[in-house]
Design an enzyme around this catalytic site. Structure first.
Site, mmCIF file in Angstrom:
data_model
loop_
_atom_site.group_PDB
_atom_site.id
_atom_site.type_symbol
_atom_site.label_atom_id
_atom_site.label_comp_id
_atom_site.label_asym_id
_atom_site.label_seq_id
_atom_site.Cartn_x
_atom_site.Cartn_y
_atom_site.Cartn_z
ATOM 1 C CB SER A 3 -48.945 42.835 -61.834
ATOM 2 O OG SER A 3 -48.206 42.268 -62.737
ATOM 3 C CG HIS B 56 -54.927 40.396 -59.123
ATOM 4 N ND1 HIS B 56 -55.375 41.589 -58.892
ATOM 5 C CD2 HIS B 56 -54.076 41.105 -60.142
ATOM 6 C CE1 HIS B 56 -55.163 42.471 -59.517
ATOM 7 N NE2 HIS B 56 -54.122 42.242 -60.261
ATOM 8 C CG ASN C 101 -51.258 45.783 -60.825
ATOM 9 O OD1 ASN C 101 -51.442 47.045 -60.932
ATOM 10 N ND2 ASN C 101 -50.585 45.390 -62.040
ATOM 11 C CE1 TYR C 102 -51.673 48.396 -53.556
ATOM 12 C CE2 TYR C 102 -50.576 46.080 -53.627
ATOM 13 C CZ TYR C 102 -51.574 46.875 -52.934
ATOM 14 O OH TYR C 102 -52.571 46.577 -51.990
ATOM 15 N NE ARG C 103 -52.771 50.667 -61.941
ATOM 16 C CZ ARG C 103 -53.497 49.716 -61.257
ATOM 17 N NH1 ARG C 103 -53.231 48.635 -60.579
ATOM 18 N NH2 ARG C 103 -55.015 50.118 -61.170
ATOM 19 C CB SER D 3 -47.206 40.840 -69.621
ATOM 20 O OG SER D 3 -45.620 40.907 -69.760
#
Length: 334
Positions: free
Chosen positions: A125, A139, A141-143, A297
């Site tokens: 992220s 922003h 974010n990849y998951r 975080s």
């Protein structure tokens, strides 16, 4: 309909390894690009788990790689918080997506939530706060996440996206950011961009303000209803699109002139950013409740300065008022 993997353990471990290595490469390459632009380097903090499962400062291990990086008070970037994880562990008994508020799904129907469940999670992220108020916060974010029974995954999904939060709206920036992401999505399914753009507008909404956090982008969660290799390719392609979508905007805006009043408005917009993370972000709540995310975080992604006023309504007809109108009613940029 939820897609359940019909793969051998060896094949699934291989898929995990591919996405894990990709997220680490994305993490390092994006940091390097931002350092090249700014001229200042990130500082790094690694975490590890002790025998009680508590996060402690120290070199990451094979089953718990957790890295935070921060670039603070740079030449162009006022603050950048980035994070990379690849961890295995157990969800506490009773922990579910529904309980944490992460996302309402039918996962509980597939899993015995009365016992601890093994999981594997990996992702990267980025939250980028430029100094110049004419340059937007970005922003991404990849998951990837899976719940396992022994070595066999019984539930898995991919998620993520990227969005833009300007203090001052430049329509060509919004069009560019959305067009880059649409071009990638269209390679896989013509319906993806519109679906993901709508999800982004819905997710990044601050109910107590009746405002959206920014001018959107793409967002998806619990993506698992198609061929795994296709979805893996989609997610990695979308992640690769983030820097081409954002960097030209940053380059265009980073040296523009601005006033103290512009900077103060930026701080007010950043205040909304803080409000969203602390009161609306389901992923953050799930991460903290499950023990997957360190508090450091969460705060690493916060803006370096933010402000609040009792009544912060901008003057009618001003550039600030134009932004507020868009935040109230999302536009179709393409």
């Amino acid at each position: 309909m939820t897609f359940v993997l019909e793969k051998s353990v060896t094949q699934q471990i291989s898929m995990r390894g591919v996405i894990d290595k990709f997220f680490r490469k994305m993490f390092d390459n994006t940091c390097q690009s931002l350092e090249t632009l700014d001229g200042k380097q990130f500082s790094e903090q690694s975490w590890n788990r002790n025998h009680n499962g508590i996060w402690t400062v120290g070199k990451s291990s094979e089953d718990a790689i957790y890295i935070d990086r921060v670039l603070h008070n740079g030449n162009v970037l006022e603050k950048v918080g980035v994070n990379y994880v690849a961890i295995e562990g157990e969800l506490p008994p009773g922990m579910s997506f529904e309980k944490s508020g992460a996302l309402a799904t039918d996962v509980a129907d597939k899993i015995n939530m009365s016992k601890a469940n093994r999981y594997f999670a990996t992702g990267s992220s980025f939250v980028i706060h430029p100094y110049n108020p004419m340059a937007p916060t970005a922003h991404a974010n990849y998951r990837y996440f899976e719940i396992r029974n022994g070595e066999q995954p019984i539930y898995w999904w991919l998620g993520g996206g990227a969005d833009l939060t300007p203090a001052y709206l430049f329509e060509e920036d919004a069009v560019h950011f959305h067009q880059v992401h649409k071009d990638v999505c269209d390679q896989y399914d013509a319906a993806y961009y519109h679906r993901f753009k709508k999800s982004c507008d819905q997710y990044f909404h601050i109910p107590h303000r009746d405002e959206h956090r920014g001018i959107g982008g793409i967002f998806f969660d619990h993506l698992n209803n198609d061929n795994p290799e296709k979805l893996l390719s989609l997610v990695t392609s979308c992640a690769d699109a983030f820097m081409p979508a954002y960097m030209p905007i940053l380059e265009r805006r980073k040296d523009m002139s601005f006033s103290k009043e512009n900077k103060y408005w930026q701080h007010l917009v950043r205040g909304r950013y803080v409000e969203f993370i602390l009161s609306c972000d389901r992923g953050m709540r799930f991460g903290l409740a499950s023990g997957m995310v360190k508090q450091q975080s969460v705060f690493n992604c916060m803006p370096p300065a933010a402000s609040w006023e009792y009544d912060d309504q901008p003057l009618p007809g001003s550039k600030e008022a134009m932004l507020k109108e868009v935040l109230k009613t999302p536009r179709e940029w393409l």
